[in-house]
Design a protein around this motif. Structure first.
Motif, PDB file in Angstrom:
ATOM      1  N   LYS A   1       0.830  -1.195   0.000  1.00  5.96           N
ATOM      2  CA  LYS A   1       0.000   0.000   0.000  1.00  5.96           C
ATOM      3  C   LYS A   1       0.870   1.251   0.000  1.00  5.96           C
ATOM      4  N   LEU A   2       0.410   2.276  -0.697  1.00 11.07           N
ATOM      5  CA  LEU A   2       1.085   3.571  -0.724  1.00 11.07           C
ATOM      6  C   LEU A   2       0.136   4.647  -0.210  1.00 11.07           C
ATOM      7  N   THR A   3       0.697   5.597   0.506  1.00 13.11           N
ATOM      8  CA  THR A   3      -0.061   6.782   0.916  1.00 13.11           C
ATOM      9  C   THR A   3       0.331   7.927  -0.011  1.00 13.11           C
ATOM     10  N   LEU A   4      -0.617   8.525  -0.665  1.00  9.76           N
ATOM     11  CA  LEU A   4      -0.369   9.607  -1.614  1.00  9.76           C
ATOM     12  C   LEU A   4      -0.907  10.921  -1.085  1.00  9.76           C
ATOM     13  N   ALA A   5      -0.237  12.007  -1.462  1.00 12.21           N
ATOM     14  CA  ALA A   5      -0.666  13.355  -1.091  1.00 12.21           C
ATOM     15  C   ALA A   5      -0.853  14.174  -2.364  1.00 12.21           C
ATOM     16  N   HIS A   6      -1.966  14.893  -2.450  1.00 10.72           N
ATOM     17  CA  HIS A   6      -2.264  15.687  -3.644  1.00 10.72           C
ATOM     18  C   HIS A   6      -2.615  17.117  -3.257  1.00 10.72           C
ATOM     19  N   ILE A   7      -1.912  18.062  -3.899  1.00 10.47           N
ATOM     20  CA  ILE A   7      -2.231  19.485  -3.799  1.00 10.47           C
ATOM     21  C   ILE A   7      -2.629  19.919  -5.195  1.00 10.47           C
ATOM     22  N   ASP A   8      -3.828  20.397  -5.353  1.00  8.82           N
ATOM     23  CA  ASP A   8      -4.392  20.674  -6.676  1.00  8.82           C
ATOM     24  C   ASP A   8      -3.505  21.634  -7.468  1.00  8.82           C
ATOM     25  N   GLY A   9      -3.137  21.206  -8.670  1.00  7.99           N
ATOM     26  CA  GLY A   9      -2.320  22.029  -9.556  1.00  7.99           C
ATOM     27  C   GLY A   9      -0.866  22.121  -9.166  1.00  7.99           C
ATOM     28  N   LEU A  10      -0.454  21.402  -8.136  1.00  6.02           N
ATOM     29  CA  LEU A  10       0.922  21.535  -7.645  1.00  6.02           C
ATOM     30  C   LEU A  10       1.678  20.216  -7.635  1.00  6.02           C
ATOM     31  N   VAL A  11       1.120  19.174  -6.991  1.00  9.30           N
ATOM     32  CA  VAL A  11       1.896  17.945  -6.825  1.00  9.30           C
ATOM     33  C   VAL A  11       0.989  16.763  -6.503  1.00  9.30           C
ATOM     34  N   LEU A  12       1.423  15.597  -6.932  1.00  6.59           N
ATOM     35  CA  LEU A  12       0.882  14.320  -6.478  1.00  6.59           C
ATOM     36  C   LEU A  12       2.088  13.422  -6.240  1.00  6.59           C
ATOM     37  N   CYS A  13       2.271  12.999  -4.997  1.00  8.78           N
ATOM     38  CA  CYS A  13       3.478  12.244  -4.667  1.00  8.78           C
ATOM     39  C   CYS A  13       3.220  11.323  -3.486  1.00  8.78           C
ATOM     40  N   VAL A  14       4.216  10.479  -3.222  1.00  3.30           N
ATOM     41  CA  VAL A  14       4.203   9.616  -2.040  1.00  3.30           C
ATOM     42  C   VAL A  14       5.077  10.293  -0.988  1.00  3.30           C
ATOM     43  N   PRO A  15       4.486  10.906   0.037  1.00  8.44           N
ATOM     44  CA  PRO A  15       5.280  11.585   1.062  1.00  8.44           C
ATOM     45  C   PRO A  15       5.919  10.576   2.012  1.00  8.44           C
ATOM     46  N   PRO A  16       6.925  10.989   2.787  1.00 10.54           N
ATOM     47  CA  PRO A  16       7.583  10.069   3.725  1.00 10.54           C
ATOM     48  C   PRO A  16       6.684   9.610   4.870  1.00 10.54           C
ATOM     49  N   SER A  17       5.622  10.343   5.132  1.00 10.25           N
ATOM     50  CA  SER A  17       4.629   9.952   6.134  1.00 10.25           C
ATOM     51  C   SER A  17       3.361  10.749   5.840  1.00 10.25           C
ATOM     52  N   LEU A  18       2.353  10.556   6.641  1.00  9.90           N
ATOM     53  CA  LEU A  18       1.118  11.306   6.445  1.00  9.90           C
ATOM     54  C   LEU A  18       1.347  12.809   6.606  1.00  9.90           C
ATOM     55  N   THR A  19       0.711  13.579   5.767  1.00  2.00           N
ATOM     56  CA  THR A  19       0.821  15.037   5.843  1.00  2.00           C
ATOM     57  C   THR A  19      -0.380  15.611   6.589  1.00  2.00           C
ATOM     58  N   HIS A  20      -0.310  16.916   6.860  1.00  6.43           N
ATOM     59  CA  HIS A  20      -1.479  17.625   7.367  1.00  6.43           C
ATOM     60  C   HIS A  20      -2.476  17.778   6.227  1.00  6.43           C
ATOM     61  N   SER A  21      -3.640  18.287   6.509  1.00  6.42           N
ATOM     62  CA  SER A  21      -4.683  18.437   5.494  1.00  6.42           C
ATOM     63  C   SER A  21      -4.641  19.789   4.796  1.00  6.42           C
ATOM     64  N   SER A  22      -3.654  20.625   5.125  1.00  9.19           N
ATOM     65  CA  SER A  22      -3.490  21.904   4.430  1.00  9.19           C
ATOM     66  C   SER A  22      -2.006  22.274   4.414  1.00  9.19           C
ATOM     67  N   THR A  23      -1.651  23.172   3.507  1.00  7.16           N
ATOM     68  CA  THR A  23      -0.234  23.522   3.331  1.00  7.16           C
ATOM     69  C   THR A  23       0.336  24.310   4.497  1.00  7.16           C
ATOM     70  N   ASP A  24      -0.535  24.863   5.339  1.00  6.45           N
ATOM     71  CA  ASP A  24      -0.041  25.561   6.529  1.00  6.45           C
ATOM     72  C   ASP A  24      -0.064  24.644   7.750  1.00  6.45           C
ATOM     73  N   GLY A  25      -0.170  23.339   7.521  1.00  5.19           N
ATOM     74  CA  GLY A  25      -0.151  22.387   8.623  1.00  5.19           C
ATOM     75  C   GLY A  25      -1.343  22.516   9.532  1.00  5.19           C
ATOM     76  N   ASP A  26      -2.501  22.856   8.957  1.00 10.71           N
ATOM     77  CA  ASP A  26      -3.710  23.066   9.768  1.00 10.71           C
ATOM     78  C   ASP A  26      -3.474  24.108  10.848  1.00 10.71           C
ATOM     79  N   GLY A  27      -2.689  25.120  10.507  1.00 12.91           N
ATOM     80  CA  GLY A  27      -2.404  26.203  11.440  1.00 12.91           C
ATOM     81  C   GLY A  27      -1.182  26.000  12.307  1.00 12.91           C
ATOM     82  N   THR A  28      -0.488  24.856  12.153  1.00 12.92           N
ATOM     83  CA  THR A  28       0.676  24.583  13.001  1.00 12.92           C
ATOM     84  C   THR A  28       1.997  24.970  12.340  1.00 12.92           C
ATOM     85  N   ILE A  29       1.984  25.213  11.026  1.00 15.33           N
ATOM     86  CA  ILE A  29       3.216  25.594  10.321  1.00 15.33           C
ATOM     87  C   ILE A  29       3.224  27.103  10.104  1.00 15.33           C
TER      88      ILE A  29
END
Length: 301
Positions: free
Chosen positions: A204-232
């Motif tokens: 199984k692979l975990t994929l991350a997609h940002i519309d118009g930017l990237v679709l890739c297999v990240p090293p682990s699960l990402t947050h649900s937004s590019t600002d880390g859900d407010g933590t980045i």
């Protein structure tokens, strides 16, 4: 007669000495010969136990930043996701004890052939590229773009989206697996008459997609937004650790990027991402623009 008597006396004395020495040696205790050991080997011959090295999991903030920087770099250069090869991410967060990482994008020979924008070979041009990339990353984080994460079987994901979703290590493993599958298989009788056929293990692979930017297999699960859900708070590139290899005599053109994450709070340690936020795979139509060699970011101008 006198001479003969002397010789006989000498011989008699000599024989007496010899007998005396032999008698003394016979009295001394003889050393017993120890039999060869027949029991189990000594403790010294025991095999050493293998040292188990536990690698800390990739922080969610680093995985999020990786997807953002990877997509920003490909979009800035106009790199086709199917032609540019992304290296395995170096987990510098282990040694540095801060959320950081490093990876590279391989683009072919000389000035690159997998992207629309040729790589600069001068220091000024390379420095400008890092500045443009930082500006793009800052904008993407500020826009709080959504990140969709989902799981798929590896073979199904590669067939659907192409090998551009993988990093160099996963790509190499995929090629080796195909080579093994092409080799002639053993008959059922090779493993014994009662041996049951082995079922293939579905990876199984975990994929991350940002519309118009990237679709890739990240090293682990990402947050649900590019600002880390407010933590980045920010994703900061480290120019002294970023490099560009390009030129007429360069066999492998590439861009290496080092970054670290500035977290606004305790970050993912307080609220780790435990599961994917989407159950449905992304439609292929949404990533067609990522497969074209065309600059996709305003910072490319």
């Amino acid at each position: 007669r006198i001479l003969s008597h002397h010789i006989i006396t000498t011989i008699t004395l000599s024989d007496t000495n010899i007998h005396t020495i032999m008698a003394e040696e016979a009295k001394q205790p003889q050393q017993e010969t120890m039999p060869a050991p027949t029991g189990p080997p000594e403790a010294k011959t025991k095999k050493k136990e293998k040292r188990v090295i536990v690698t800390p999991p990739c922080p969610t903030s680093v995985a999020t930043a990786y997807a953002v920087v990877r997509g920003a770099l490909q979009g800035l250069l106009g790199c086709s996701m199917d032609e540019g090869v992304v290296s395995l991410m170096q987990p510098t967060y282990i040694k540095e004890k801060v959320p950081s990482a490093k990876f590279s994008l391989q683009l072919g020979s000389k000035f690159g052939s997998a992207q629309a924008l040729p790589l600069p070979d001068g220091k000024d041009g390379q420095s400008k590229l890092v500045v443009q990339l930082q500006a793009a990353v800052n904008r993407i984080v500020a826009e709080k773009q959504a990140i969709a994460t989902f799981q798929m079987a590896k073979n199904e994901a590669v067939d659907m989206y192409g090998s551009g979703i993988l990093n160099q290590a996963l790509l190499s493993n995929n090629k080796k697996k195909k080579q093994r599958q092409q080799q002639p298989k053993k008959s059922d009788g090779d493993d014994g008459p009662d041996a049951a056929p082995k079922a293939p293990v579905e990876e199984k692979l975990t994929l991350a997609h940002i519309d118009g930017l990237v679709l890739c297999v990240p090293p682990s699960l990402t947050h649900s937004s590019t600002d880390g859900d407010g933590t980045i708070q920010a994703i900061v590139l480290e120019p002294d650790q970023c490099s560009v290899a390009a030129g007429k005599k360069v066999k492998l053109a590439m861009v290496s990027v080092k970054f670290h994450v500035v977290e606004a709070s305790s970050g993912d340690a307080a609220a780790p991402t435990a599961q994917c936020n989407s159950t449905e795979p992304i439609a292929v139509e949404k990533i067609q623009a990522l497969k074209v060699k065309e600059c996709r970011l305003p910072e490319s101008e």
